[in-house]
Motif scaffolding. Structure first.
Motif, PDB file in Angstrom:
ATOM      1  N   ILE A  37     -99.819 -18.725 -19.074  1.00 21.85           N
ATOM      2  CA  ILE A  37     -98.908 -17.088 -18.559  1.00 21.85           C
ATOM      3  C   ILE A  37    -100.723 -16.494 -19.188  1.00 21.85           C
ATOM      4  CG2 ILE A  37     -98.011 -15.390 -18.852  1.00 21.85           C
ATOM      5  CD1 ILE A  37     -95.550 -18.221 -19.920  1.00 21.85           C
ATOM      6  N   HIS A  38    -101.107 -16.451 -18.081  1.00 22.08           N
ATOM      7  CA  HIS A  38    -101.832 -15.052 -18.725  1.00 22.08           C
ATOM      8  C   HIS A  38    -101.658 -13.641 -18.740  1.00 22.08           C
ATOM      9  CE1 HIS A  38    -105.076 -18.973 -18.018  1.00 22.08           C
ATOM     10  NE2 HIS A  38    -104.188 -18.701 -16.579  1.00 22.08           N
ATOM     11  N   ILE A  39    -101.752 -13.442 -20.062  1.00 23.17           N
ATOM     12  CA  ILE A  39    -101.090 -11.996 -20.092  1.00 23.17           C
ATOM     13  C   ILE A  39    -102.599 -10.598 -20.230  1.00 23.17           C
ATOM     14  CG2 ILE A  39     -99.394 -13.071 -21.511  1.00 23.17           C
ATOM     15  CD1 ILE A  39    -100.629 -12.744 -23.982  1.00 23.17           C
ATOM     16  N   ASN A  40    -102.453  -9.406 -20.480  1.00 20.17           N
ATOM     17  CA  ASN A  40    -103.170  -7.895 -20.378  1.00 20.17           C
ATOM     18  C   ASN A  40    -103.922  -8.175 -22.018  1.00 20.17           C
ATOM     19  OD1 ASN A  40    -103.058  -7.530 -17.752  1.00 20.17           O
ATOM     20  ND2 ASN A  40    -101.673  -5.853 -17.566  1.00 20.17           N
ATOM     21  N   ASN A  41    -103.154  -8.475 -23.091  1.00 22.59           N
ATOM     22  CA  ASN A  41    -103.809  -8.034 -23.872  1.00 22.59           C
ATOM     23  C   ASN A  41    -103.156  -8.598 -25.025  1.00 22.59           C
ATOM     24  OD1 ASN A  41    -104.185  -5.210 -23.094  1.00 22.59           O
ATOM     25  ND2 ASN A  41    -102.161  -4.286 -23.836  1.00 22.59           N
ATOM     26  N   LYS A  52     -88.687 -19.734 -29.777  1.00 26.22           N
ATOM     27  CA  LYS A  52     -87.557 -21.008 -29.718  1.00 26.22           C
ATOM     28  C   LYS A  52     -88.639 -21.684 -28.428  1.00 26.22           C
ATOM     29  CE  LYS A  52     -85.182 -16.847 -26.565  1.00 26.22           C
ATOM     30  NZ  LYS A  52     -83.490 -16.503 -26.905  1.00 26.22           N
ATOM     31  N   TYR A  53     -89.022 -20.548 -27.479  1.00 21.60           N
ATOM     32  CA  TYR A  53     -89.881 -21.345 -26.333  1.00 21.60           C
ATOM     33  C   TYR A  53     -91.094 -22.415 -26.763  1.00 21.60           C
ATOM     34  CZ  TYR A  53     -87.300 -18.187 -24.042  1.00 21.60           C
ATOM     35  OH  TYR A  53     -86.031 -16.854 -23.509  1.00 21.60           O
ATOM     36  N   LYS A  54     -91.468 -22.581 -28.033  1.00 18.12           N
ATOM     37  CA  LYS A  54     -92.781 -23.105 -28.664  1.00 18.12           C
ATOM     38  C   LYS A  54     -93.666 -22.861 -28.137  1.00 18.12           C
ATOM     39  CE  LYS A  54     -89.235 -26.609 -29.952  1.00 18.12           C
ATOM     40  NZ  LYS A  54     -88.616 -27.603 -30.250  1.00 18.12           N
ATOM     41  N   LEU A  55     -93.690 -21.689 -27.315  1.00 15.90           N
ATOM     42  CA  LEU A  55     -95.154 -21.737 -27.475  1.00 15.90           C
ATOM     43  C   LEU A  55     -97.167 -21.792 -27.489  1.00 15.90           C
ATOM     44  CD1 LEU A  55     -94.052 -17.852 -26.149  1.00 15.90           C
ATOM     45  CD2 LEU A  55     -94.445 -19.876 -23.946  1.00 15.90           C
ATOM     46  N   GLU A  56     -97.471 -21.881 -26.864  1.00 16.53           N
ATOM     47  CA  GLU A  56     -98.892 -21.982 -27.728  1.00 16.53           C
ATOM     48  C   GLU A  56    -100.216 -21.007 -27.603  1.00 16.53           C
ATOM     49  OE1 GLU A  56    -100.396 -26.469 -26.423  1.00 16.53           O
ATOM     50  OE2 GLU A  56     -98.576 -26.968 -26.814  1.00 16.53           O
ATOM     51  N   ASN A  60    -108.257 -17.088 -26.788  1.00 18.33           N
ATOM     52  CA  ASN A  60    -108.176 -16.457 -27.578  1.00 18.33           C
ATOM     53  C   ASN A  60    -106.687 -15.537 -27.536  1.00 18.33           C
ATOM     54  OD1 ASN A  60    -110.313 -17.610 -28.953  1.00 18.33           O
ATOM     55  ND2 ASN A  60    -111.959 -16.763 -27.579  1.00 18.33           N
ATOM     56  N   GLY A  61    -105.888 -15.964 -27.118  1.00 16.91           N
ATOM     57  CA  GLY A  61    -105.288 -14.985 -27.711  1.00 16.91           C
ATOM     58  C   GLY A  61    -104.764 -14.574 -26.443  1.00 16.91           C
ATOM     59  N   ALA A  62    -105.158 -14.843 -24.870  1.00 13.25           N
ATOM     60  CA  ALA A  62    -105.178 -14.050 -23.892  1.00 13.25           C
ATOM     61  C   ALA A  62    -104.299 -14.676 -23.105  1.00 13.25           C
ATOM     62  CB  ALA A  62    -106.163 -13.850 -23.377  1.00 13.25           C
ATOM     63  N   THR A  63    -103.535 -16.223 -23.385  1.00 16.23           N
ATOM     64  CA  THR A  63    -102.752 -17.131 -23.120  1.00 16.23           C
ATOM     65  C   THR A  63    -102.069 -17.934 -23.668  1.00 16.23           C
ATOM     66  OG1 THR A  63    -105.021 -17.843 -21.306  1.00 16.23           O
ATOM     67  CG2 THR A  63    -103.056 -19.233 -20.685  1.00 16.23           C
ATOM     68  N   LEU A  91     -97.640  -9.444 -18.055  1.00 17.17           N
ATOM     69  CA  LEU A  91     -99.078 -10.435 -17.413  1.00 17.17           C
ATOM     70  C   LEU A  91     -99.784 -10.419 -16.724  1.00 17.17           C
ATOM     71  CD1 LEU A  91     -95.211 -12.577 -16.223  1.00 17.17           C
ATOM     72  CD2 LEU A  91     -96.046 -12.620 -18.428  1.00 17.17           C
ATOM     73  N   LYS A  92    -100.880 -11.730 -15.961  1.00 19.41           N
ATOM     74  CA  LYS A  92    -101.988 -10.822 -16.078  1.00 19.41           C
ATOM     75  C   LYS A  92    -101.565 -12.007 -14.293  1.00 19.41           C
ATOM     76  CE  LYS A  92    -106.238  -9.194 -17.608  1.00 19.41           C
ATOM     77  NZ  LYS A  92    -107.384 -10.253 -18.369  1.00 19.41           N
ATOM     78  N   ASP A  93    -101.566 -13.609 -14.571  1.00 22.72           N
ATOM     79  CA  ASP A  93    -101.453 -14.071 -13.800  1.00 22.72           C
ATOM     80  C   ASP A  93    -100.706 -15.281 -14.577  1.00 22.72           C
ATOM     81  OD1 ASP A  93    -101.875 -16.107 -11.891  1.00 22.72           O
ATOM     82  OD2 ASP A  93    -103.624 -16.650 -12.551  1.00 22.72           O
ATOM     83  N   ILE A  94     -99.851 -16.222 -13.938  1.00 22.48           N
ATOM     84  CA  ILE A  94     -98.857 -17.207 -13.451  1.00 22.48           C
ATOM     85  C   ILE A  94     -99.834 -18.579 -13.150  1.00 22.48           C
ATOM     86  CG2 ILE A  94     -97.226 -18.327 -14.065  1.00 22.48           C
ATOM     87  CD1 ILE A  94     -95.449 -15.835 -14.194  1.00 22.48           C
ATOM     88  N   LYS A  95     -99.593 -20.036 -14.069  1.00 23.09           N
ATOM     89  CA  LYS A  95    -100.510 -20.898 -13.334  1.00 23.09           C
ATOM     90  C   LYS A  95     -99.728 -21.729 -14.205  1.00 23.09           C
ATOM     91  CE  LYS A  95    -104.284 -23.635 -14.652  1.00 23.09           C
ATOM     92  NZ  LYS A  95    -105.457 -23.976 -14.691  1.00 23.09           N
ATOM     93  N   THR A  96     -99.317 -23.032 -13.597  1.00 24.63           N
ATOM     94  CA  THR A  96     -98.717 -24.339 -13.154  1.00 24.63           C
ATOM     95  C   THR A  96     -99.117 -25.483 -13.210  1.00 24.63           C
ATOM     96  OG1 THR A  96     -97.289 -24.651 -11.073  1.00 24.63           O
ATOM     97  CG2 THR A  96     -96.453 -23.293 -12.819  1.00 24.63           C
ATOM     98  N   ASN A  97     -99.212 -26.629 -14.626  1.00 26.57           N
ATOM     99  CA  ASN A  97    -100.064 -27.694 -14.113  1.00 26.57           C
ATOM    100  C   ASN A  97     -98.818 -28.765 -14.232  1.00 26.57           C
ATOM    101  OD1 ASN A  97    -102.361 -29.253 -13.786  1.00 26.57           O
ATOM    102  ND2 ASN A  97    -102.393 -29.534 -15.676  1.00 26.57           N
TER     103      ASN A  97
END
Length: 111
Positions: A37-41, A52-56, A60-63, A91-97
């Motif tokens: 998940i690419h974010i604006n700020n 709770k989502y265990k996000l990484e 540099n904090g943009a994803t 959100l700026k962009d979302i990509k799955t892999n």
């Protein structure tokens, strides 16, 4: 004579157990995907409401990276996106892999 009969059966049993273990690991890993998940700020820390989502945090904090399994009934993606919105994270962009079968096999055998 007894060993000529028993030894192949034991080897076949061991092979079956190993194959079954590898097969289960393969199926489990095939369902795992990554949502980038690419974010604006950029952010430095994960907000408490999102832990709770265990996000990484990446790039540099943009994803934000979210790992999930498509074999589960609920992936958590809808709730995550709602919670991101509630935290005013734009959100700026979302990509799955998803890992290739080769990557999964190397991961399983390499351990």
């Amino acid at each position: 004579q007894f060993l000529n009969v028993i030894l192949p059966l034991i080897l076949l049993l061991v092979f079956g157990i190993v194959f079954n273990y590898l097969w289960k690991k393969l199926i489990e890993k095939m369902g795992k995907k990554t949502l980038s998940i690419h974010i604006n700020n950029s952010i430095k820390n994960i907000p408490n409401n999102l832990k709770k989502y265990k996000l990484e945090i990446s790039n540099n904090g943009a994803t934000l990276i979210y790992n999930y399994n498509i074999n589960h009934d609920k992936t958590g993606i809808t709730r995550l996106l709602n919670d991101l919105s509630n935290e005013n994270i734009i959100l700026k962009d979302i990509k799955t892999n998803q890992s290739s079968l080769e990557d999964i096999f190397v991961d399983i055998v390499g351990k």
